[in-house]
Design a protein around this motif. Structure first.
Motif, PDB file in Angstrom:
ATOM      1  N   ALA A  59       0.840  -1.209   0.000  1.00  0.00           N
ATOM      2  CA  ALA A  59       0.000   0.000   0.000  1.00  0.00           C
ATOM      3  C   ALA A  59       0.870   1.252   0.000  1.00  0.00           C
ATOM      4  O   ALA A  59       0.574   2.236  -0.690  1.00  0.00           O
ATOM      5  CB  ALA A  59      -0.933   0.003   1.211  1.00  0.00           C
ATOM      6  N   GLY A  60       1.967   1.226   0.748  1.00  0.00           N
ATOM      7  CA  GLY A  60       2.902   2.349   0.751  1.00  0.00           C
ATOM      8  C   GLY A  60       3.605   2.497  -0.585  1.00  0.00           C
ATOM      9  O   GLY A  60       3.784   3.614  -1.092  1.00  0.00           O
ATOM     10  N   LEU A  61       3.990   1.369  -1.155  1.00  0.00           N
ATOM     11  CA  LEU A  61       4.629   1.395  -2.474  1.00  0.00           C
ATOM     12  C   LEU A  61       3.686   1.962  -3.521  1.00  0.00           C
ATOM     13  O   LEU A  61       4.087   2.743  -4.384  1.00  0.00           O
ATOM     14  CB  LEU A  61       5.080  -0.015  -2.868  1.00  0.00           C
ATOM     15  CG  LEU A  61       6.181  -0.605  -2.002  1.00  0.00           C
ATOM     16  CD1 LEU A  61       6.325  -2.099  -2.265  1.00  0.00           C
ATOM     17  CD2 LEU A  61       7.496   0.111  -2.254  1.00  0.00           C
ATOM     18  N   ARG A  62       2.424   1.594  -3.423  1.00  0.00           N
ATOM     19  CA  ARG A  62       1.416   2.094  -4.371  1.00  0.00           C
ATOM     20  C   ARG A  62       1.307   3.617  -4.278  1.00  0.00           C
ATOM     21  O   ARG A  62       1.231   4.305  -5.295  1.00  0.00           O
ATOM     22  CB  ARG A  62       0.075   1.414  -4.070  1.00  0.00           C
ATOM     23  CG  ARG A  62      -0.927   1.470  -5.159  1.00  0.00           C
ATOM     24  CD  ARG A  62      -2.148   0.549  -4.968  1.00  0.00           C
ATOM     25  NE  ARG A  62      -2.542   0.275  -3.597  1.00  0.00           N
ATOM     26  CZ  ARG A  62      -2.318  -0.883  -2.958  1.00  0.00           C
ATOM     27  NH1 ARG A  62      -1.682  -1.867  -3.560  1.00  0.00           N
ATOM     28  NH2 ARG A  62      -2.734  -1.049  -1.718  1.00  0.00           N
ATOM     29  N   ALA A  63       1.315   4.154  -3.060  1.00  0.00           N
ATOM     30  CA  ALA A  63       1.249   5.611  -2.881  1.00  0.00           C
ATOM     31  C   ALA A  63       2.464   6.287  -3.499  1.00  0.00           C
ATOM     32  O   ALA A  63       2.350   7.344  -4.130  1.00  0.00           O
ATOM     33  CB  ALA A  63       1.149   5.948  -1.392  1.00  0.00           C
ATOM     34  N   MET A  64       3.638   5.666  -3.329  1.00  0.00           N
ATOM     35  CA  MET A  64       4.865   6.225  -3.901  1.00  0.00           C
ATOM     36  C   MET A  64       4.831   6.214  -5.428  1.00  0.00           C
ATOM     37  O   MET A  64       5.197   7.198  -6.080  1.00  0.00           O
ATOM     38  CB  MET A  64       6.080   5.453  -3.385  1.00  0.00           C
ATOM     39  CG  MET A  64       6.367   5.677  -1.912  1.00  0.00           C
ATOM     40  SD  MET A  64       7.580   4.527  -1.210  1.00  0.00           S
ATOM     41  CE  MET A  64       8.961   4.693  -2.341  1.00  0.00           C
ATOM     42  N   VAL A  65       4.377   5.105  -6.013  1.00  0.00           N
ATOM     43  CA  VAL A  65       4.315   4.995  -7.481  1.00  0.00           C
ATOM     44  C   VAL A  65       3.279   5.961  -8.043  1.00  0.00           C
ATOM     45  O   VAL A  65       3.509   6.615  -9.071  1.00  0.00           O
ATOM     46  CB  VAL A  65       4.021   3.541  -7.915  1.00  0.00           C
ATOM     47  CG1 VAL A  65       3.720   3.456  -9.404  1.00  0.00           C
ATOM     48  CG2 VAL A  65       5.198   2.642  -7.559  1.00  0.00           C
ATOM     49  N   LYS A  66       2.151   6.096  -7.361  1.00  0.00           N
ATOM     50  CA  LYS A  66       1.113   7.048  -7.793  1.00  0.00           C
ATOM     51  C   LYS A  66       1.690   8.464  -7.824  1.00  0.00           C
ATOM     52  O   LYS A  66       1.479   9.219  -8.788  1.00  0.00           O
ATOM     53  CB  LYS A  66      -0.078   6.963  -6.853  1.00  0.00           C
ATOM     54  CG  LYS A  66      -1.197   7.926  -7.162  1.00  0.00           C
ATOM     55  CD  LYS A  66      -2.310   7.788  -6.140  1.00  0.00           C
ATOM     56  CE  LYS A  66      -3.277   8.954  -6.216  1.00  0.00           C
ATOM     57  NZ  LYS A  66      -4.225   8.953  -5.097  1.00  0.00           N
ATOM     58  N   ALA A  67       2.427   8.832  -6.782  1.00  0.00           N
ATOM     59  CA  ALA A  67       3.039  10.161  -6.732  1.00  0.00           C
ATOM     60  C   ALA A  67       4.096  10.323  -7.817  1.00  0.00           C
ATOM     61  O   ALA A  67       4.187  11.378  -8.451  1.00  0.00           O
ATOM     62  CB  ALA A  67       3.653  10.406  -5.354  1.00  0.00           C
ATOM     63  N   LEU A  68       4.885   9.277  -8.043  1.00  0.00           N
ATOM     64  CA  LEU A  68       5.909   9.328  -9.086  1.00  0.00           C
ATOM     65  C   LEU A  68       5.268   9.590 -10.441  1.00  0.00           C
ATOM     66  O   LEU A  68       5.709  10.466 -11.185  1.00  0.00           O
ATOM     67  CB  LEU A  68       6.700   8.019  -9.105  1.00  0.00           C
ATOM     68  CG  LEU A  68       7.735   7.870 -10.210  1.00  0.00           C
ATOM     69  CD1 LEU A  68       8.882   8.857 -10.003  1.00  0.00           C
ATOM     70  CD2 LEU A  68       8.269   6.445 -10.260  1.00  0.00           C
ATOM     71  N   LYS A  69       4.231   8.849 -10.760  1.00  0.00           N
ATOM     72  CA  LYS A  69       3.551   9.030 -12.050  1.00  0.00           C
ATOM     73  C   LYS A  69       2.927  10.417 -12.164  1.00  0.00           C
ATOM     74  O   LYS A  69       3.013  11.058 -13.204  1.00  0.00           O
ATOM     75  CB  LYS A  69       2.508   7.940 -12.262  1.00  0.00           C
ATOM     76  CG  LYS A  69       3.123   6.562 -12.454  1.00  0.00           C
ATOM     77  CD  LYS A  69       2.065   5.512 -12.703  1.00  0.00           C
ATOM     78  CE  LYS A  69       2.667   4.132 -12.835  1.00  0.00           C
ATOM     79  NZ  LYS A  69       3.447   3.930 -14.023  1.00  0.00           N
ATOM     80  N   GLY A  70       2.321  10.893 -11.079  1.00  0.00           N
ATOM     81  CA  GLY A  70       1.730  12.229 -11.086  1.00  0.00           C
ATOM     82  C   GLY A  70       2.778  13.316 -11.274  1.00  0.00           C
ATOM     83  O   GLY A  70       2.577  14.262 -12.028  1.00  0.00           O
ATOM     84  N   ALA A  71       3.902  13.176 -10.587  1.00  0.00           N
ATOM     85  CA  ALA A  71       4.976  14.167 -10.708  1.00  0.00           C
ATOM     86  C   ALA A  71       5.567  14.157 -12.110  1.00  0.00           C
ATOM     87  O   ALA A  71       5.771  15.215 -12.715  1.00  0.00           O
ATOM     88  CB  ALA A  71       6.061  13.888  -9.666  1.00  0.00           C
ATOM     89  N   GLN A  72       5.826  12.982 -12.631  1.00  0.00           N
ATOM     90  CA  GLN A  72       6.437  12.883 -13.962  1.00  0.00           C
ATOM     91  C   GLN A  72       5.501  13.385 -15.052  1.00  0.00           C
ATOM     92  O   GLN A  72       5.955  13.960 -16.037  1.00  0.00           O
ATOM     93  CB  GLN A  72       6.874  11.447 -14.239  1.00  0.00           C
ATOM     94  CG  GLN A  72       8.069  11.037 -13.408  1.00  0.00           C
ATOM     95  CD  GLN A  72       8.489   9.593 -13.614  1.00  0.00           C
ATOM     96  OE1 GLN A  72       7.704   8.747 -14.047  1.00  0.00           O
ATOM     97  NE2 GLN A  72       9.737   9.300 -13.275  1.00  0.00           N
ATOM     98  N   SER A  73       4.198  13.212 -14.869  1.00  0.00           N
ATOM     99  CA  SER A  73       3.250  13.684 -15.889  1.00  0.00           C
ATOM    100  C   SER A  73       3.211  15.201 -15.978  1.00  0.00           C
ATOM    101  O   SER A  73       2.750  15.755 -16.971  1.00  0.00           O
ATOM    102  CB  SER A  73       1.847  13.129 -15.620  1.00  0.00           C
ATOM    103  OG  SER A  73       1.275  13.769 -14.504  1.00  0.00           O
ATOM    104  N   SER A  74       3.716  15.876 -14.943  1.00  0.00           N
ATOM    105  CA  SER A  74       3.745  17.338 -14.967  1.00  0.00           C
ATOM    106  C   SER A  74       5.177  17.875 -14.999  1.00  0.00           C
ATOM    107  O   SER A  74       5.439  19.006 -14.591  1.00  0.00           O
ATOM    108  CB  SER A  74       2.984  17.911 -13.763  1.00  0.00           C
ATOM    109  OG  SER A  74       3.591  17.506 -12.553  1.00  0.00           O
ATOM    110  N   GLY A  75       6.110  17.053 -15.460  1.00  0.00           N
ATOM    111  CA  GLY A  75       7.488  17.499 -15.641  1.00  0.00           C
ATOM    112  C   GLY A  75       8.360  17.423 -14.405  1.00  0.00           C
ATOM    113  O   GLY A  75       9.472  17.932 -14.405  1.00  0.00           O
TER     114      GLY A  75
END
Length: 113
Positions: A59-75
């Motif tokens: 669940a923690g890893l999922r939160a980290m990956v979600k944030a990574l994808k969100g951050a990368q999608s906005s540069g």
């Protein structure tokens, strides 16, 4: 009962989030909320300091990956700093070392942006 502490420093262009305690199914929503709030506020350059994380669940890893994808999608990006050996072992075992850039210190992670 699991305990989690999240302290975020937004005083510079890069947000540095120190995570302490257990990130499990009970506390991962707190991490997810904190990361999502940073992204919603336009703060897409994030360093996660995991030195004092005792346990990291899927669940923690999922939160980290979600944030990574969100951050990368906005540069932006999510970088990891001061990852403890047990947590590094988890990330290595499940193949997440390729997803996240890891640094020894917060300063090195910030300078990497």
């Amino acid at each position: 009962m699991s305990t989690l502490s999240i302290i975020t420093d937004n005083t510079q262009a890069v947000s540095v989030m120190a995570v302490r305690g257990r990130v499990d199914s009970e506390t991962a929503p707190e991490l997810d909320t904190a990361l999502s709030k940073l992204l919603a506020d336009g703060r897409n350059k994030i360093v996660l300091n995991l030195w004092e994380v005792e346990f990291l669940s899927s669940a923690g890893l999922r939160a980290m990956v979600k944030a990574l994808k969100g951050a990368q999608s906005s540069g932006g990006d999510v970088r990891l700093a001061s990852v403890s050996e047990p947590i590094k072992g988890i990330l290595l075992t499940i193949g997440m070392m390729q997803m996240f850039k890891m640094f020894s210190t917060n300063e090195e992670a910030v300078a990497g942006f």
